[in-house]
Design an enzyme around this catalytic site. Structure first.
Site, PDB file in Angstrom:
ATOM      1  N   ILE A  11      -1.307  19.196  15.112  1.00  0.00           N
ATOM      2  CA  ILE A  11      -1.323  18.626  13.753  1.00  0.00           C
ATOM      3  C   ILE A  11      -0.944  17.151  13.828  1.00  0.00           C
ATOM      4  O   ILE A  11       0.069  16.792  14.438  1.00  0.00           O
ATOM      5  CB  ILE A  11      -0.293  19.334  12.833  1.00  0.00           C
ATOM      6  CG1 ILE A  11      -0.477  20.851  12.884  1.00  0.00           C
ATOM      7  CG2 ILE A  11      -0.401  18.826  11.396  1.00  0.00           C
ATOM      8  CD1 ILE A  11       0.625  21.616  12.132  1.00  0.00           C
ATOM      9  N   THR A  12      -1.723  16.303  13.183  1.00  0.00           N
ATOM     10  CA  THR A  12      -1.337  14.897  13.081  1.00  0.00           C
ATOM     11  C   THR A  12      -0.603  14.685  11.756  1.00  0.00           C
ATOM     12  O   THR A  12      -0.908  15.331  10.754  1.00  0.00           O
ATOM     13  CB  THR A  12      -2.558  13.947  13.151  1.00  0.00           C
ATOM     14  OG1 THR A  12      -3.342  14.099  11.960  1.00  0.00           O
ATOM     15  CG2 THR A  12      -3.427  14.223  14.376  1.00  0.00           C
ATOM     16  N   GLY A  13       0.392  13.784  11.778  1.00  0.00           N
ATOM     17  CA  GLY A  13       1.135  13.474  10.547  1.00  0.00           C
ATOM     18  C   GLY A  13       1.930  14.651  10.009  1.00  0.00           C
ATOM     19  O   GLY A  13       1.882  14.935   8.804  1.00  0.00           O
ATOM     20  N   GLY A  17       5.155  15.349   3.831  1.00  0.00           N
ATOM     21  CA  GLY A  17       4.131  15.863   2.928  1.00  0.00           C
ATOM     22  C   GLY A  17       3.366  17.093   3.373  1.00  0.00           C
ATOM     23  O   GLY A  17       3.945  18.108   3.799  1.00  0.00           O
ATOM     24  N   TYR A 168      -9.569   3.120   0.392  1.00  0.00           N
ATOM     25  CA  TYR A 168      -9.032   4.428   0.800  1.00  0.00           C
ATOM     26  C   TYR A 168     -10.154   5.480   0.728  1.00  0.00           C
ATOM     27  O   TYR A 168     -10.357   6.258   1.656  1.00  0.00           O
ATOM     28  CB  TYR A 168      -7.861   4.800  -0.118  1.00  0.00           C
ATOM     29  CG  TYR A 168      -7.337   6.207   0.064  1.00  0.00           C
ATOM     30  CD1 TYR A 168      -6.622   6.573   1.206  1.00  0.00           C
ATOM     31  CD2 TYR A 168      -7.541   7.188  -0.916  1.00  0.00           C
ATOM     32  CE1 TYR A 168      -6.133   7.871   1.365  1.00  0.00           C
ATOM     33  CE2 TYR A 168      -7.052   8.473  -0.770  1.00  0.00           C
ATOM     34  CZ  TYR A 168      -6.353   8.815   0.372  1.00  0.00           C
ATOM     35  OH  TYR A 168      -5.876  10.106   0.527  1.00  0.00           O
TER      36      TYR A 168
HETATM   37  N1  NAP Z   1      -0.968  13.423  -1.460  1.00  0.00           N
HETATM   38  C1  NAP Z   1      -2.163  13.573  -2.066  1.00  0.00           C
HETATM   39  O1  NAP Z   1      -2.248  13.695  -3.301  1.00  0.00           O
HETATM   40  C2  NAP Z   1      -3.425  13.637  -1.231  1.00  0.00           C
HETATM   41  C3  NAP Z   1      -4.646  13.862  -1.910  1.00  0.00           C
HETATM   42  C4  NAP Z   1      -5.810  13.934  -1.157  1.00  0.00           C
HETATM   43  C5  NAP Z   1      -5.755  13.788   0.217  1.00  0.00           C
HETATM   44  N2  NAP Z   1      -4.573  13.559   0.847  1.00  0.00           N
HETATM   45  C6  NAP Z   1      -4.564  13.415   2.309  1.00  0.00           C
HETATM   46  O2  NAP Z   1      -3.609  14.307   2.856  1.00  0.00           O
HETATM   47  C7  NAP Z   1      -3.176  13.810   4.116  1.00  0.00           C
HETATM   48  C8  NAP Z   1      -1.669  13.878   4.208  1.00  0.00           C
HETATM   49  O3  NAP Z   1      -1.126  13.017   3.225  1.00  0.00           O
HETATM   50  P1  NAP Z   1       0.273  13.254   2.512  1.00  0.00           P
HETATM   51  O4  NAP Z   1       0.021  13.181   1.064  1.00  0.00           O
HETATM   52  O5  NAP Z   1       0.975  14.411   3.073  1.00  0.00           O
HETATM   53  O6  NAP Z   1       0.991  11.861   2.930  1.00  0.00           O
HETATM   54  P2  NAP Z   1       2.453  11.529   3.490  1.00  0.00           P
HETATM   55  O7  NAP Z   1       3.484  12.345   2.836  1.00  0.00           O
HETATM   56  O8  NAP Z   1       2.548  10.038   3.405  1.00  0.00           O
HETATM   57  O9  NAP Z   1       2.350  11.960   5.035  1.00  0.00           O
HETATM   58  C9  NAP Z   1       1.486  11.249   5.889  1.00  0.00           C
HETATM   59  C10 NAP Z   1       1.768  11.634   7.325  1.00  0.00           C
HETATM   60  O10 NAP Z   1       0.873  10.848   8.155  1.00  0.00           O
HETATM   61  C11 NAP Z   1       1.656  10.120   9.095  1.00  0.00           C
HETATM   62  N3  NAP Z   1       1.046   8.834   9.408  1.00  0.00           N
HETATM   63  C12 NAP Z   1       0.787   7.813   8.561  1.00  0.00           C
HETATM   64  N4  NAP Z   1       0.257   6.775   9.220  1.00  0.00           N
HETATM   65  C13 NAP Z   1       0.178   7.142  10.524  1.00  0.00           C
HETATM   66  C14 NAP Z   1      -0.244   6.489  11.690  1.00  0.00           C
HETATM   67  N5  NAP Z   1      -0.667   5.225  11.672  1.00  0.00           N
HETATM   68  N6  NAP Z   1      -0.212   7.166  12.857  1.00  0.00           N
HETATM   69  C15 NAP Z   1       0.260   8.428  12.911  1.00  0.00           C
HETATM   70  N7  NAP Z   1       0.700   9.099  11.822  1.00  0.00           N
HETATM   71  C16 NAP Z   1       0.674   8.458  10.648  1.00  0.00           C
HETATM   72  C17 NAP Z   1       3.013   9.943   8.435  1.00  0.00           C
HETATM   73  O11 NAP Z   1       3.997   9.643   9.421  1.00  0.00           O
HETATM   74  P3  NAP Z   1       5.419   8.974   9.035  1.00  0.00           P
HETATM   75  O12 NAP Z   1       6.307  10.106   8.640  1.00  0.00           O
HETATM   76  O13 NAP Z   1       5.836   8.329  10.322  1.00  0.00           O
HETATM   77  O14 NAP Z   1       5.171   8.006   7.927  1.00  0.00           O
HETATM   78  C18 NAP Z   1       3.184  11.296   7.770  1.00  0.00           C
HETATM   79  O15 NAP Z   1       3.623  12.267   8.687  1.00  0.00           O
HETATM   80  C19 NAP Z   1      -3.731  12.390   4.235  1.00  0.00           C
HETATM   81  O16 NAP Z   1      -4.869  12.415   5.076  1.00  0.00           O
HETATM   82  C20 NAP Z   1      -4.139  12.055   2.814  1.00  0.00           C
HETATM   83  O17 NAP Z   1      -5.207  11.114   2.776  1.00  0.00           O
HETATM   84  C21 NAP Z   1      -3.393  13.479   0.144  1.00  0.00           C
END
Ligand code: NAP
Length: 294
Positions: A11-13, A17, A168
């Site tokens: 899993i990445t990230g 979240g 984005y």
């Molecule tokens: N939240 C929403 O409403 C939503 C809606 C549609 C799609 N998404 C998608 O869902 C996915 C997860 O998002 P989330 O909402 O859970 O966001 P989040 O809470 O900001 O988590 C993002 C994760 O990605 C990691 N990350 C960010 N930049 C990175 C990099 N350069 N290299 C490696 N890891 C990196 C972060 O690491 P750190 O902990 O080090 O920051 C964190 O673990 C994303 O692809 C986002 O586009 C989200």
């Protein structure tokens, strides 16, 4: 759900979240976790939390910033050297920025992290995915792909017209086109590839951008779902036996969802593949040919 117990899931990230909720849900089901994180301290804290909650959980950490292609290569190499199959790869990490950030490699950050880094990671891991009994690639995309009409082949770095949501959305359109193209290229193998929209989720996404976090997030927060709810479709695509042969689809709430024509355009998908290969400097034709033919 099929049994994911003992399966290798990368899993990445996973430190925040949706990725974090996905890691906990899969640890609970007994998966062996390979976690690609960019922050070593957060990675260790996460491993300790998983260990204290699930005791015997098997967790390997890989440190890489997805915008740094050398680090992505090192992480992929570290997985490959373990000589294990990769049952599930979840391309989850993502970023949204309110200003245009150019990385050292010359790429705009959202396109680099959300698309290019994952493109490189996935294509480097195709051999272990093919060695799995039924390899799966799960791509966390977004309905935000609707904010843009097509891939900007003439200006992938957004020298002109940067704007948070279209830029984005462009990276998320790239996620879906990559999913479709990879699924086509993997027909005839056991590996499936599907994308998803997790819903609007309360997470850290955009939290580092003050005006976005302060205004937009504050406005929509009451309507957002929890990260656990947001992770449900990722977990479903990783583990359900309802999707063992489903490939090239886009899911929302554990059901296939039709996309706009821009996200089904095979020509754009093929061209994006070629451009991504050139930028990340990988010859996927070579990666996909059987060893004897190389
Ligand atoms: N939240 C929403 O409403 C939503 C809606 C549609 C799609 N998404 C998608 O869902 C996915 C997860 O998002 P989330 O909402 O859970 O966001 P989040 O809470 O900001 O988590 C993002 C994760 O990605 C990691 N990350 C960010 N930049 C990175 C990099 N350069 N290299 C490696 N890891 C990196 C972060 O690491 P750190 O902990 O080090 O920051 C964190 O673990 C994303 O692809 C986002 O586009 C989200």
């Amino acid at each position: 759900m099929t049994s994911i117990r003992g399966k290798h899931v990368l899993i990445t990230g996973p430190t925040e979240g949706i990725g974090r909720a996905t890691a906990f849900a899969l640890a609970e089901r007994g998966a062996r976790l390979h976690l690609l994180c960019r922050n070593p301290t957060k990675a260790e804290v996460l491993r300790a939390e998983l260990g204290s909650k699930y005791g015997e959980v098997d967790v390997e950490l890989y440190l890489a910033d997805l915008g740094n292609f050398d680090e992505v290569r090192n992480a992929a190499r570290a997985f490959i050297e373990r000589n294990e199959p990769l049952d599930v790869l979840i391309n989850n990490a993502g970023v949204i920025t309110t200003r245009r950030i150019l990385l050292d490699n010359g790429q705009e950050q959202m396109f680099a992290v959300n698309h290019l880094g994952h493109f490189l990671l996935t294509t480097l891991l195709l051999d272990p995915l093919k060695r799995a009994a039924q390899g799966r690639v799960v791509v966390v995309a977004s309905e935000a792909y609707r904010f843009c009409r097509g891939i900007r082949f003439d200006d992938l770095q957004w020298n002109q017209g940067f704007s948070t949501f279209p830029t984005y959305g462009h990276s998320k359109l790239a996620n879906i086109l990559f999913t479709r193209e990879l699924a086509e290229r993997l027909r005839g193998t056991r590996v499936t590839v599907n994308a998803l929209h997790p819903g609007g989720v309360r997470s850290q996404l955009g939290a580092q951008n003050t005006w976005y976090a302060g205004r937009i997030l504050a406005l929509v927060k009451p309507f957002l779902r929890t990260a656990e709810r947001g992770a449900e479709t990722s977990v479903y695509l990783a583990a359900s036996n309802e999707v063992t042969t489903t490939t090239g689809e886009y899911f929302y709430d554990c059901k296939p969802k039709k996309t706009k024509p821009s996200a089904r355009d095979r020509k754009q998908a093929q061209r994006l593949w070629d451009v991504s290969e050139r930028i990340t400097n990988i010859d996927t034709g070579r990666a996909q040919r059987p060893r004897a033919e190389r």
